[in-house]
Motif scaffolding. Structure first.
Motif, PDB file in Angstrom:
ATOM      1  N   TRP A  75     -10.884   1.590  -2.038  1.00  0.00           N
ATOM      2  CA  TRP A  75     -10.592   2.430  -2.940  1.00  0.00           C
ATOM      3  C   TRP A  75     -11.394   4.000  -2.755  1.00  0.00           C
ATOM      4  N   ASP A  76     -12.481   3.690  -2.141  1.00  0.00           N
ATOM      5  CA  ASP A  76     -12.981   5.023  -1.605  1.00  0.00           C
ATOM      6  C   ASP A  76     -12.306   5.692  -0.948  1.00  0.00           C
ATOM      7  N   ALA A  84      -5.715   2.953   1.938  1.00  0.00           N
ATOM      8  CA  ALA A  84      -5.826   2.312   0.898  1.00  0.00           C
ATOM      9  C   ALA A  84      -6.242   0.744   1.292  1.00  0.00           C
ATOM     10  N   PHE A 101      -9.110   5.424  -0.362  1.00  0.00           N
ATOM     11  CA  PHE A 101      -7.763   5.929  -1.016  1.00  0.00           C
ATOM     12  C   PHE A 101      -7.999   7.100  -2.126  1.00  0.00           C
ATOM     13  N   LEU A 102      -9.232   7.359  -2.656  1.00  0.00           N
ATOM     14  CA  LEU A 102      -9.293   8.408  -3.579  1.00  0.00           C
ATOM     15  C   LEU A 102      -9.487   9.636  -2.655  1.00  0.00           C
ATOM     16  N   TYR A 104       0.663  -1.299   0.085  1.00  0.00           N
ATOM     17  CA  TYR A 104       0.156   0.055  -0.026  1.00  0.00           C
ATOM     18  C   TYR A 104       0.773   1.273   0.185  1.00  0.00           C
TER      19      TYR A 104
END
Length: 414
Positions: free
Chosen positions: A265-266, A261, A268-269, A2
């Protein structure tokens, strides 16, 4: 794994920044001979619209070579498509385009998150109560809304956390709203392992989808809040560390990126949004070697009516670049020293749980406090609660199941 993903994402943001310069230069009719993605030996190259695009072996960062940015290049005065031959306002647009590209990327990611549906915080509302904690002893329940502390209205969850953190062992009077009733309770924050006061509560979340207009408004507020938090972070670094905060460092930010991460993904974005906005503002600092330093020279040129000597400008940018490189090396050395084990550091207590990582949406690289209103936040992965510490907030709804307003805040434990 990550950490590598976060590092590659940061390289992508640098590439977006340089792509902004490239697009602006081409739209204004300037020549861009070369655009390189990464550095090191070239692996692939091709020509497109007069620009050579190179993909290098190490995919970190990027560089756009705008013709005429180097004041020592030959024949620039006779070339109408060079950067130096443009009017100051056109050069300002090219210089600002990199930061604008980072900002638009962050805005686009947030717009997509809000419209597709994501967890948002319920302002000043309790989400979880740790069994056996001071909040449980005071009979606080999920769904309770914190109205005031010691008679002072609470503006945000981070303000509430700050008050509790600074009062271990002291009695605090809370006024909370529960459904249609108002209650007055007393709590005695307990000191955690760092001496920070905790009562064992965390903020509530709810999953919500936004319409396009509301999503755009929330995205604009979110990026504004991230920028403000970045300024506050810089001020804290200049002012000195807060004994109630974890020391701010670049590794803290990277650790948050890795933790986010790992939770999807939510999340991480959201970290990507924070880094992109931060990168946009950092490049605008009036430091030689950055876009902000170039803007300073353009302002001087506009005031004097003639450009600064190329030798002076080149020397200043070189010194600025060396200073930035030295600062990066100093931070790296400090991080290595921080990572080395200290003989004075006591061994961890068996069975103790680390504090959960905060939501990265507010842009602040600490685990204690993320300020702001109207933002989204990523609920950390659930973990067994520590007996006397706050726990990570989990998605929740009002006790009656009705819709919840979105006013912002962030994941904090009190």
């Amino acid at each position: 794994m990550y950490a590598l993903l976060a590092l590659l994402a940061f390289g992508l943001l640098l590439a977006v920044h340089e792509m902004g310069h490239l697009v602006a230069a081409r739209l204004l009719g300037l020549r861009v001979p070369r655009f390189s993605l990464g550095f090191g030996p070239p692996l692939l190259s091709f020509q497109l619209f007069g620009t050579e695009y190179v993909i290098a072996a190490i995919p970190l960062g990027a560089s756009a070579t705008v013709h005429g940015m180097n004041p020592h290049a030959m024949g620039l005065e006779a070339d109408a498509k060079s950067y130096s031959a443009q009017r100051p306002w056109r050069r300002v647009l090219v210089t600002l385009a990199g930061s604008l590209a980072n900002y638009l990327l962050a805005l686009g990611i947030l717009f997509a998150l809000y419209t597709s549906g994501t967890h948002v915080v319920v302002p000043l509302t309790v989400g979880t109560v740790v069994p056996g904690s001071e909040a449980a002893r005071a009979q606080l329940l999920p769904g309770d809304r914190i109205l005031s502390v010691d008679g002072q209205p609470t503006k945000s969850w981070s303000d509430f956390v700050a008050i509790i953190a600074r009062s271990p062992g002291q009695e605090r009077t809370l006024v909370v709203a529960r459904e249609e009733d108002t209650r007055v309770v007393q709590v005695h924050p307990r000191a955690d392992e760092r001496g920070v006061g905790r009562i064992g509560v965390s903020q509530q979340y709810v999953f919500r989808e936004h319409g396009s207009r509301e999503a755009l408004a929330q995205a604009l507020l979110h990026t504004r809040r991230v920028a403000i938090e970045g300024v506050n972070l810089l001020l804290r670094m200049v002012r000195g560390p807060d004994p109630l905060e974890e020391p701010t460092s670049s590794v803290t930010v990277m650790r948050q990126s890795s933790d986010a991460a790992s939770s999807g993904w939510d999340s991480f974005l959201r970290v990507l949004v924070t880094l992109s906005v931060a990168l946009a503002w950092v490049h605008l600092l009036p430091v030689p070697g950055l876009d902000g330093g170039r803007l300073v020279f353009l302002a001087i040129e506009s005031i004097r009516g003639k450009p600064v000597s190329p030798r002076v400008e080149t020397l200043t940018h070189t010194l600025g670049f060396l200073a930035i490189t030295g600062a990066i090396l100093a931070v790296a050395v400090a991080e290595v020293r921080r990572a080395l084990p200290s003989p004075q550091t006591p061994p961890p207590v068996s069975g103790a749980l680390p504090l959960p990582p905060p939501s990265p949406d507010a842009g602040e690289a600490t685990r204690r406090e993320l300020a702001g209103d109207g933002g989204l936040a990523a609920p950390p992965a659930p973990a067994p609660p520590a007996p006397d510490a706050g726990t990570a907030a989990v998605p929740g709804t009002k006790p009656d199941g009705g819709p919840l307003p979105v006013d912002g805040g962030a994941a904090n434990t009190g």
